[in-house]
Design a protein around this motif. Structure first.
Motif, short mmCIF file in Angstrom:
data_model
loop_
_atom_site.label_atom_id
_atom_site.label_comp_id
_atom_site.label_asym_id
_atom_site.label_seq_id
_atom_site.Cartn_x
_atom_site.Cartn_y
_atom_site.Cartn_z
N PHE A 10 -108.54 3.67 24.61
CA PHE A 10 -107.67 3.88 25.77
C PHE A 10 -106.99 5.23 25.61
CE2 PHE A 10 -105.37 1.56 22.50
CZ PHE A 10 -104.28 2.39 22.29
N SER A 11 -106.33 5.68 26.69
CA SER A 11 -105.46 6.86 26.67
C SER A 11 -104.06 6.43 27.04
CB SER A 11 -105.95 7.92 27.66
OG SER A 11 -107.22 8.42 27.28
N SER A 12 -103.06 7.01 26.40
CA SER A 12 -101.68 6.69 26.72
C SER A 12 -101.32 7.21 28.11
CB SER A 12 -100.73 7.32 25.69
OG SER A 12 -100.97 6.78 24.41
N ASN A 13 -100.41 6.51 28.78
CA ASN A 13 -99.99 6.93 30.12
C ASN A 13 -99.30 8.29 30.07
OD1 ASN A 13 -100.97 4.53 31.13
ND2 ASN A 13 -98.96 3.54 31.21
N ASP A 14 -99.48 9.05 31.13
CA ASP A 14 -98.92 10.40 31.18
C ASP A 14 -97.40 10.40 31.06
OD1 ASP A 14 -101.44 11.47 31.49
OD2 ASP A 14 -101.30 11.63 33.68
N ASP A 15 -96.72 9.39 31.67
CA ASP A 15 -95.26 9.42 31.67
C ASP A 15 -94.68 9.28 30.28
OD1 ASP A 15 -96.07 6.77 31.46
OD2 ASP A 15 -94.63 6.00 32.91
N VAL A 16 -95.21 8.36 29.46
CA VAL A 16 -94.64 8.17 28.14
C VAL A 16 -94.96 9.34 27.22
CG1 VAL A 16 -96.58 6.87 27.11
CG2 VAL A 16 -94.23 6.45 26.33
N VAL A 17 -96.12 9.95 27.40
CA VAL A 17 -96.45 11.15 26.61
C VAL A 17 -95.50 12.28 26.97
CG1 VAL A 17 -98.18 12.94 26.20
CG2 VAL A 17 -98.87 10.54 26.27
N ALA A 18 -95.24 12.46 28.26
CA ALA A 18 -94.31 13.51 28.69
C ALA A 18 -92.91 13.25 28.16
CB ALA A 18 -94.30 13.60 30.22
N GLU A 19 -92.49 11.99 28.16
CA GLU A 19 -91.17 11.64 27.64
C GLU A 19 -91.06 11.99 26.16
OE1 GLU A 19 -90.26 7.89 30.66
OE2 GLU A 19 -91.09 7.54 28.67
N GLN A 21 -101.33 0.87 29.54
CA GLN A 21 -101.14 -0.21 30.50
C GLN A 21 -100.04 0.13 31.49
OE1 GLN A 21 -100.26 -3.42 27.83
NE2 GLN A 21 -102.40 -3.69 27.20
N ALA A 22 -100.12 -0.42 32.66
CA ALA A 22 -99.14 -0.15 33.71
C ALA A 22 -97.79 -0.73 33.35
CB ALA A 22 -99.63 -0.71 35.03
#
Length: 281
Positions: A199-208, A280-281
């Motif tokens: 999987f790939s981590s969600n963009d929002d948590v990576v940006a955070e 995951q969402a």
């Protein structure tokens, strides 16, 4: 602002009414906590526990309430400032009742230009201007914890307030997650699975996480226990590629976590961070 030391009975009643009116706004955010705070601050004197020190700290809190009431902030701003003030009041009173002593510069100098008054004003303004309501109770805890922590200078407290104004609630959740040993164990397995391309981590948590690194609150853990900036590591361009198990709070991050009281954040908020890192969402 009026002082309980030289105000007339009518002035004191007017002051008490303004405090009650202001703090009651916070009930929209923190519920019954606001009612408890009104009981502590809404009389002629701010009747916090802890003897003379409690009276002095209570005066600082009550004066801030009057000042913010008189500013006639926009309704949402007032609600959030009042909620933060209520949380700070109740938490400070609890610690005073348990025998803790506030730091001298917060307990001995209740004037308008005291360090305590100025930091409290900054705290309430940060809460008032936050568009994320979920941050507000933690802002109240920030001031309450600061009131008993002499290791944090006023200049550092003001710097942290600037950072808190910038941080999102999602970033509060990330800090709470990385401070938990139980969740660090989860990140080891999570990172291994991500490296396998599951999987790939969600963009929002990576940006955070990347922004938390850029402002010095998280970094990369080393084998000798040090935490270095993400950019100091060869493969450290982003937490999208960096091994997640190496994420650690920096010394400043640890202080911010402690002052905000993030250890008390519910586990479901940390679970949400793990889920987002899992894509995951």
């Amino acid at each position: 602002m009026l002082s309980v030391l030289n105000a007339s009975a009518s002035d004191n009643e007017d002051r008490s009414e303004r405090i009650r009116d202001f703090v009651s706004l916070g009930g929209k955010v923190v519920g019954a906590v606001a009612g408890s705070a009104i009981g502590l601050l809404g009389g002629p004197e701010a009747a916090l526990a802890g003897g003379a020190a409690g009276t002095t700290v209570g005066e600082v809190l009550a004066s801030a309430g009057v000042e913010f009431f008189d500013r006639r902030l926009a309704e949402r701003q007032g609600v959030r400032a009042a909620a933060a003030l209520a949380v700070a009041t109740v938490e400070i009173d609890r610690r005073l009742a348990e025998g803790e002593r506030p730091r001298p510069d917060f307990a001995d100098y209740p004037a308008e230009d005291s360090d305590a008054s100025q930091v409290l004003e900054g705290t309430l303004m940060t809460a008032a201007n936050s568009y994320e309501q979920r941050k507000v109770p933690y802002m109240g805890r920030f001031f309450a914890n600061l009131a008993f922590d002499e290791t944090v200078s006023v200049s550092l407290a003001n710097l942290i307030l600037k950072l808190l104004d910038r941080l999102t609630y999602g970033q509060f959740r990330v800090l709470a997650t990385l401070a938990s040993e139980n969740y660090l164990e989860m990140l080891i397995q999570l990172g291994a699975e991500r490296r396998e391309g599951t999987f790939s981590s969600n963009d929002d948590v990576v940006a955070e996480m990347d922004e938390l690194s850029s402002i010095g609150l998280i970094g990369v853990g080393q084998t000798d226990g040090q935490v270095v900036p993400l950019t100091a590591v060869i493969e450290g361009s982003s937490w999208r590629t960096m091994d997640l198990y190496r994420a650690r709070l920096t010394p400043l991050g640890v202080r911010v976590h402690r002052l905000l009281g993030l250890a008390a954040m519910p586990d479901y908020e940390r679970d949400a961070v793990v889920a987002s890192l899992r894509g995951q969402a």
